[in-house]
Design an enzyme around this catalytic site. Structure first.
Site, PDB file in Angstrom:
ATOM      1  N   ASN A  87     -10.471  24.504   5.158  1.00  0.00           N
ATOM      2  CA  ASN A  87     -10.494  23.726   6.387  1.00  0.00           C
ATOM      3  C   ASN A  87      -9.906  22.348   6.096  1.00  0.00           C
ATOM      4  OD1 ASN A  87     -10.994  22.771   8.926  1.00  0.00           O
ATOM      5  ND2 ASN A  87     -13.197  23.098   8.882  1.00  0.00           N
ATOM      6  N   LYS A  97       0.852  -1.189   0.000  1.00  0.00           N
ATOM      7  CA  LYS A  97       0.000   0.000   0.000  1.00  0.00           C
ATOM      8  C   LYS A  97       0.888   1.239   0.000  1.00  0.00           C
ATOM      9  CE  LYS A  97      -4.572   0.778   0.346  1.00  0.00           C
ATOM     10  NZ  LYS A  97      -5.569   0.097  -0.513  1.00  0.00           N
ATOM     11  N   THR A 133      -4.331  -5.359   0.173  1.00  0.00           N
ATOM     12  CA  THR A 133      -3.654  -4.079   0.387  1.00  0.00           C
ATOM     13  C   THR A 133      -4.418  -3.216   1.390  1.00  0.00           C
ATOM     14  OG1 THR A 133      -4.736  -3.006  -1.501  1.00  0.00           O
ATOM     15  CG2 THR A 133      -2.647  -4.140  -1.916  1.00  0.00           C
ATOM     16  N   HIS A 171      -8.897  18.840   6.834  1.00  0.00           N
ATOM     17  CA  HIS A 171      -9.450  17.923   7.831  1.00  0.00           C
ATOM     18  C   HIS A 171      -8.445  16.840   8.231  1.00  0.00           C
ATOM     19  CE1 HIS A 171     -13.378  19.723   7.391  1.00  0.00           C
ATOM     20  NE2 HIS A 171     -13.293  19.589   6.085  1.00  0.00           N
ATOM     21  N   ARG A 195     -11.660  19.054  18.344  1.00  0.00           N
ATOM     22  CA  ARG A 195     -11.162  18.510  17.084  1.00  0.00           C
ATOM     23  C   ARG A 195      -9.857  19.197  16.721  1.00  0.00           C
ATOM     24  NH1 ARG A 195     -14.584  21.418  12.130  1.00  0.00           N
ATOM     25  NH2 ARG A 195     -14.237  23.571  12.829  1.00  0.00           N
ATOM     26  N   VAL A 249     -14.169  27.897  12.095  1.00  0.00           N
ATOM     27  CA  VAL A 249     -13.110  28.581  11.356  1.00  0.00           C
ATOM     28  C   VAL A 249     -13.557  30.007  11.027  1.00  0.00           C
ATOM     29  CG1 VAL A 249     -11.721  28.552   9.241  1.00  0.00           C
ATOM     30  CG2 VAL A 249     -12.225  26.410  10.431  1.00  0.00           C
ATOM     31  N   GLN A 250     -14.843  30.182  10.744  1.00  0.00           N
ATOM     32  CA  GLN A 250     -15.356  31.504  10.422  1.00  0.00           C
ATOM     33  C   GLN A 250     -15.087  32.498  11.542  1.00  0.00           C
ATOM     34  OE1 GLN A 250     -16.792  28.580   9.870  1.00  0.00           O
ATOM     35  NE2 GLN A 250     -18.409  28.657   8.307  1.00  0.00           N
TER      36      GLN A 250
END
Length: 279
Positions: free
Chosen positions: A242, A10, A55, A244, A173, A215-216
């Site tokens: 953004n 992989k 894989t 992630h 997060r 984020v705003q």
């Protein structure tokens, strides 16, 4: 025709490890390729897959070993990954692991290294745009692809929930972006390099030290702080994708992710833009 040699596995398995044992987090982001060599000839020359390791299983093992070695340096992690394959699969005779690191430097706030905020090394591309006529000129400075993140102190709750909403609310997060920003000067500062450095330092301090409900909101607070810190700037525009980092669910393998192992993703990303100016 003889099969001269073979290997498979992989590639481009992206993994972010976050060591969260104390308030001072450590991060290591890797792009891993794991290739297996061994008793796999029949997989190539016939329809016999009895020795084949999927894989996708190789990818799962990359993630599992990352969780079991969250704080390990890259070399011991690669060794642990190879050992897993050699210990668990007799048909594997050789494992070749390539792990390329995306380097993150600890963000400085008021000269001190921050506990959980980081900057991408070799970061950003500064630019200037000037538009001039005989009547005068307009100067805009900025930076492209300026990448930074923090491993906690960010959330996303209270948004519209309907029949097509799938994202789950969270109060904790990772938050990361590769910002494009530009700021228009109303007059020249005493030193452009010093003022430009102050723009970035001010914005990053807000990012690192302020809880982000979105984020705003964080972008607005960054822009507001920049205008307060550098009076020669008329307005600042920011575009913050953004980026992630998705927690990996390892519960199927008897492991709790504990917000320590993530898959970095660049696409698709939320694209969030705003301009903050003076009244």
């Amino acid at each position: 025709m003889p099969l001269i040699r073979n290997s498979y596995g992989k590639g481009r398995v992206r993994i972010m490890r976050v060591k969260r044992e104390t308030d001072r987090h450590e991060v290591r982001e890797l792009t891993v390729k794991a290739l297996l060599t061994g008793d796999f000839a029949a997989n190539y020359t016939s329809d016999d897959n009895s020795t084949a390791i999927a894989t996708d299983t190789v990818k799962n093992i990359v993630n599992i070993v990352a969780r079991d070695n969250v704080g390990a340096e890259n070399e011991p992690y690669a060794a642990a990954l190879a050992k897993y394959f050699l210990d668990h699969y007799l048909q594997v005779s050789q494992v070749d692991v390539t792990a390329s690191e995306t380097k993150w430097a600890r963000l400085l706030v008021d000269g001190a290294p921050h506990q959980h905020s980081f900057l991408l090394d070799s970061n950003g591309k500064p630019f200037v745009k000037l538009s001039a006529t005989r009547a005068g000129s307009t100067v805009t400075s900025g930076i492209e692809n300026f990448t930074f993140m923090k491993t906690t102190e960010s959330g996303w709750v209270g948004y519209v929930m309907d029949e097509v909403t799938t994202i789950k609310e969270t109060a904790d997060r990772m938050c990361a972006t590769a910002m494009d920003a530009s700021w228009r000067w109303s007059k020249a500062p005493s030193s452009y390099p010093e003022a430009n450095a102050k723009v970035l330092a001010t914005a990053l301090k807000v990012f690192a030290t302020t809880y982000s409900p979105s984020v705003q909101n964080t972008m607005y607070l960054m822009g507001e702080a920049v205008l307060a810190a550098v009076p020669e700037i008329a307005e600042i525009s920011m575009a913050c994708p953004n980026k992630h980092y998705l927690p990996i669910d390892l519960s199927l393998f008897g492991r709790n992710g504990d917000k320590q192992v993530f898959t970095p993703t660049d696409e698709p990303h939320g694209q969030i833009e705003c301009t903050v100016g003076r009244a």
